[in-house]
Scaffold this active site. Structure first.
Site, PDB file in Angstrom:
ATOM      1  N   ASP A 140      -9.328  57.614  24.539  1.00  0.00           N
ATOM      2  CA  ASP A 140     -10.658  57.585  24.024  1.00  0.00           C
ATOM      3  C   ASP A 140     -11.417  56.800  25.279  1.00  0.00           C
ATOM      4  OD1 ASP A 140     -13.440  57.585  22.285  1.00  0.00           O
ATOM      5  OD2 ASP A 140     -12.094  55.191  20.544  1.00  0.00           O
ATOM      6  N   ASP A 149     -17.038  60.297  14.802  1.00  0.00           N
ATOM      7  CA  ASP A 149     -16.532  59.432  13.887  1.00  0.00           C
ATOM      8  C   ASP A 149     -17.331  59.582  12.570  1.00  0.00           C
ATOM      9  OD1 ASP A 149     -15.101  58.189  15.724  1.00  0.00           O
ATOM     10  OD2 ASP A 149     -16.499  56.900  17.012  1.00  0.00           O
TER      11      ASP A 149
END
Length: 483
Positions: free
Chosen positions: A226, A284
């Site tokens: 990430d 997301d």
């Protein structure tokens, strides 16, 4: 046609030739001295005579040519369960084991332990840089959990964010100079974190040591890599080259490990990461309606087998909207399937439905992945998307909003060609539950049991008849070319 080019440019304009003005601006602007050269990043561009679908196909093949799969070839893409929206930072070994058992019970093939597993990571304010398991949550480390996941028949994956550091971390207290900064300037955080200076070899060596230790000691087959804040200051091209160097070193030392490119959702969905990664986290926002546009945009450039597409909880955590499980699942079918919820929160009926959708994806994933993607629009807000081969594919007809027409218009499918015929079978109508039942024709009842033969020229010009559908509905057809 796809071209991949690297250009070398010489400064010509008078203002750029002044050695006294030579600088690297924060935005990455470069000023060259006389005689200096600058090498532009690689770029992929496509020229198509068959519209956007032709360009997308060219982009897909260019990206596929860069992918470096373990053992040299892509295997069937394992269905994921990612722990993030199931528990966020609230970890303990017993809870995570129970989540893994629930994942295995519905057919999940790879379990990913997301953020919250390492020392002092109870929220996003601390811990980045200290890549060792939190003894409060995992007293015996992660090995017992990973072994349990493997015993359940699943692979074990782990979330990391190596390029970042929290000021509240042992690493920052020991090496504050390792964070990207500008002399005499403040270093504001974003998401409570700073960026590590990957231009520095000592920083890369430290991070490789942390990752190498985890990958050596644990049976990890997958890293979710990430990157949750902007690069400010940017660090220039050397920062990105440092990231690439670290990824290349990890891949070389652990060639059996797949890597996911994640960056604040979809912030690093670029072809350059395809040299090192095998999956991209699309966004997301997992709201099924939001995902219509997000995923269609993704597939304009990157192929479906690397598109992370998860079945989310309802209500969606990003938007608060509620959608049926069938609609959420159908929207996730077209990429690399995952689950982003706790199956234990579902009723027995819903768990069985989730398991059925996972089984459905496994049945068709070889057709959905590595083939062509065609996208188009029809009347009354209907969108369609076909995935597969020239002679066999799945067609997804998506309706997000309520129909204005009680009898939907046929959807024209130009890819069907002009000669021969197609056998068309209606596999499922996902979503649209409740309210009055829509009247259907005998043709649609027949297509549910037996493929119906339709001329290719008819499908291309007049179109495929559609069954009545409501808002938030996906009709899924299997189509096979006939002589």
């Amino acid at each position: 046609m796809v071209r991949r080019q690297s250009h070398r440019h010489r400064a010509r304009r008078r203002g750029l030739l002044d050695p006294q003005r030579r600088r690297l601006a924060p935005a990455g602007e470069v000023t060259l001295a006389p005689g200096e050269n600058w090498t532009a990043p690689d770029a992929i561009f496509a020229v198509s005579t068959t519209g956007r679908n032709g360009a997308a196909s060219a982009f897909h093949e260019a990206v596929r040519a860069r992918l470096q799969w373990p053992d040299g070839a892509m295997r069937p893409r394992p269905v994921h369960l990612n722990s993030w929206e199931a528990c966020y930072f609230d970890h303990d070994e017993e809870r995570i084991v129970a989540l893994a058992e629930a994942a295995a019970s519905v057919g999940v093939e790879r379990f990913i332990l997301d953020d919250g597993w390492f020392r002092n990571r109870d929220d996003d304010t601390a811990g980045l840089g200290d890549w060792t398991p939190d003894p409060r949550k995992y007293p015996n480390g992660l090995k017992p959990l990973a072994d349990r996941v493997n015993a359940l028949g699943m692979e074990f994956g782990l979330w990391v964010e190596p390029e970042m550091i929290n000021p509240d971390s042992d690493l920052y207290r020991a090496h504050p100079d390792w964070a990207l900064s500008l002399p005499g300037r403040a270093s504001p955080t974003a998401r409570n974190q700073l960026v590590l200076d990957l231009r520095r070899e000592d920083v890369r060596d430290y991070l490789f040591g942390c990752l190498d230790r985890l990958l050596t000691e644990l049976p990890i087959t997958y890293l979710k890599w990430d990157h949750n804040r902007d690069l400010a200051p940017a660090g220039g091209a050397a920062q990105l080259r440092g990231v690439y160097a670290l990824l290349a070193r990890v891949r070389s030392s652990h060639p059996g490990v797949e890597v996911e490119s994640c960056a604040g959702g979809g912030g690093r969905n670029d072809a350059g990461m395809a040299d090192f990664c095998h999956r991209y986290w699309t966004s997301d926002n997992i709201d099924a309606v939001s995902r219509i546009g997000i995923q269609r945009g993704f597939l304009s450039f990157l192929p479906p087998e690397v598109m992370g597409s998860h079945i989310a909880a309802s209500p969606a955590h990003a938007t608060g909207r509620r959608h049926s499980l069938a609609f959420r699942a159908a929207m996730a079918m077209t990429g690399h399937l995952g689950v982003e919820m706790d199956p234990r929160t579902l009723s027995d009926t819903e768990r069985a439905e989730l398991a059925d959708w996972i089984s459905f994806h496994k049945q068709w994933r070889d057709l959905l992945h590595q083939g062509r993607v065609w996208q188009g629009e029809s009347s009354d807000g209907v969108l369609w998307q076909a995935q597969g081969r020239e002679d066999e594919l799945l067609l997804f007809v998506i309706r997000a909003e309520p129909p204005a027409d009680r009898r939907p218009q046929p959807v024209t499918l130009p890819f069907c060609g002009k000669s021969g015929a197609w056998g068309v079978r209606l596999l499922r109508i996902a979503g649209g539950e409740g309210g009055h039942a829509a009247h259907s024709a005998p043709f649609f009842k027949a297509t549910k049991s037996t493929p119906q033969s339709l001329p290719a020229s008819w499908l291309s010009n007049a179109g495929l008849p559609l069954p009545p559908s409501k808002a938030e509905t996906v009709s899924i057809f299997h189509m096979r070319k006939r002589a």
